[in-house]
Every structure is written in C-alpha cells, then in structure tokens.
Design a protein around this motif. Sequence first.
Motif, PDB file in Angstrom:
ATOM      1  N   LYS A 101      36.932   6.164  33.165  1.00 39.08           N
ATOM      2  CA  LYS A 101      36.716   6.386  31.743  1.00 39.08           C
ATOM      3  C   LYS A 101      35.213   6.340  31.477  1.00 39.08           C
ATOM      4  N   PRO A 102      34.546   7.492  31.620  1.00 39.45           N
ATOM      5  CA  PRO A 102      33.080   7.508  31.499  1.00 39.45           C
ATOM      6  C   PRO A 102      32.601   7.332  30.063  1.00 39.45           C
ATOM      7  N   SER A 103      31.339   6.961  29.963  1.00 38.85           N
ATOM      8  CA  SER A 103      30.639   6.952  28.680  1.00 38.85           C
ATOM      9  C   SER A 103      29.792   8.215  28.610  1.00 38.85           C
ATOM     10  N   LEU A 104      29.696   8.787  27.434  1.00 41.37           N
ATOM     11  CA  LEU A 104      28.856   9.953  27.204  1.00 41.37           C
ATOM     12  C   LEU A 104      27.731   9.514  26.275  1.00 41.37           C
ATOM     13  N   ILE A 105      26.494   9.642  26.744  1.00 41.19           N
ATOM     14  CA  ILE A 105      25.329   9.203  25.988  1.00 41.19           C
ATOM     15  C   ILE A 105      24.541  10.441  25.584  1.00 41.19           C
ATOM     16  N   ILE A 106      24.357  10.636  24.283  1.00 42.47           N
ATOM     17  CA  ILE A 106      23.672  11.818  23.764  1.00 42.47           C
ATOM     18  C   ILE A 106      22.436  11.370  22.988  1.00 42.47           C
TER      19      ILE A 106
ATOM     20  N   LEU B  57      35.158   7.121  26.561  1.00 45.42           N
ATOM     21  CA  LEU B  57      36.493   7.688  26.710  1.00 45.42           C
ATOM     22  C   LEU B  57      37.511   6.559  26.703  1.00 45.42           C
ATOM     23  N   ILE B  58      38.498   6.666  25.839  1.00 42.12           N
ATOM     24  CA  ILE B  58      39.538   5.640  25.752  1.00 42.12           C
ATOM     25  C   ILE B  58      40.788   6.072  26.506  1.00 42.12           C
TER      26      ILE B  58
ATOM     27  N   SER C  38      26.616  11.617  31.312  1.00 42.67           N
ATOM     28  CA  SER C  38      27.976  11.133  31.532  1.00 42.67           C
ATOM     29  C   SER C  38      27.874  10.055  32.596  1.00 42.67           C
ATOM     30  N   GLN C  39      28.249   8.833  32.237  1.00 41.05           N
ATOM     31  CA  GLN C  39      28.015   7.688  33.112  1.00 41.05           C
ATOM     32  C   GLN C  39      29.328   6.956  33.384  1.00 41.05           C
ATOM     33  N   SER C  40      29.593   6.717  34.676  1.00 39.97           N
ATOM     34  CA  SER C  40      30.775   5.948  35.070  1.00 39.97           C
ATOM     35  C   SER C  40      30.446   5.166  36.340  1.00 39.97           C
TER      36      SER C  40
END
Length: 84
Positions: free
Chosen positions: A41-46, A11-12, A58-60
């Motif tokens: 601003k989490p990262s989404l890992i799929i 997420l930016i 969803s990692q923050s």
Amino acid sequence: MVDKFLGTWKLISSENFDFEYFVLHCAGVGFTTRQVGNHIKPSLIINMDDQGMIFVKSQSTFKTMEMKFKLNDTFEETTVGNTV
C-alpha cells in the motif's frame, strides 16, 4: 488546480486488482513484482516547485519511483515494468 492534489496520499485498499494484475502481466511485469504489488500500500507524494515543476513520488517498502514534469509539456515515464 494542482494545489488540491499536493501532499501525501496513502493507499488504503484496492478493488478489482485482479484485472490490473492481468494488465500488468500483459505489460511484461514479472511474477514477483506483480505478487508484491498485490499486497503493498504505497504512499503517493505530490509536490510542486516555484517554476511549476511537479514532482510525484510513489513510495513503499518494496520500491520507490519518482517522476517530474510540467503541465502541458511532453515527458517520458518509466513504468513499473521498466518500459517508457
């Protein structure tokens, strides 16, 4: 089609989060969680395994949430407000 979404997404920026903030309040998400959510601003890992199971993380720095499912199968998800 899922292949196009596999990977890590960062997420930016967030736009119109004030409305989302209100929705979170109505959904019972606590004040502290809403405040933190407004700034992270989490990262989404799929990822997807060989059997078609999709894993979404969803990692923050505040919280990590994970879910897994197969397309076209019903599943339950626990939201940030701890509702199913």
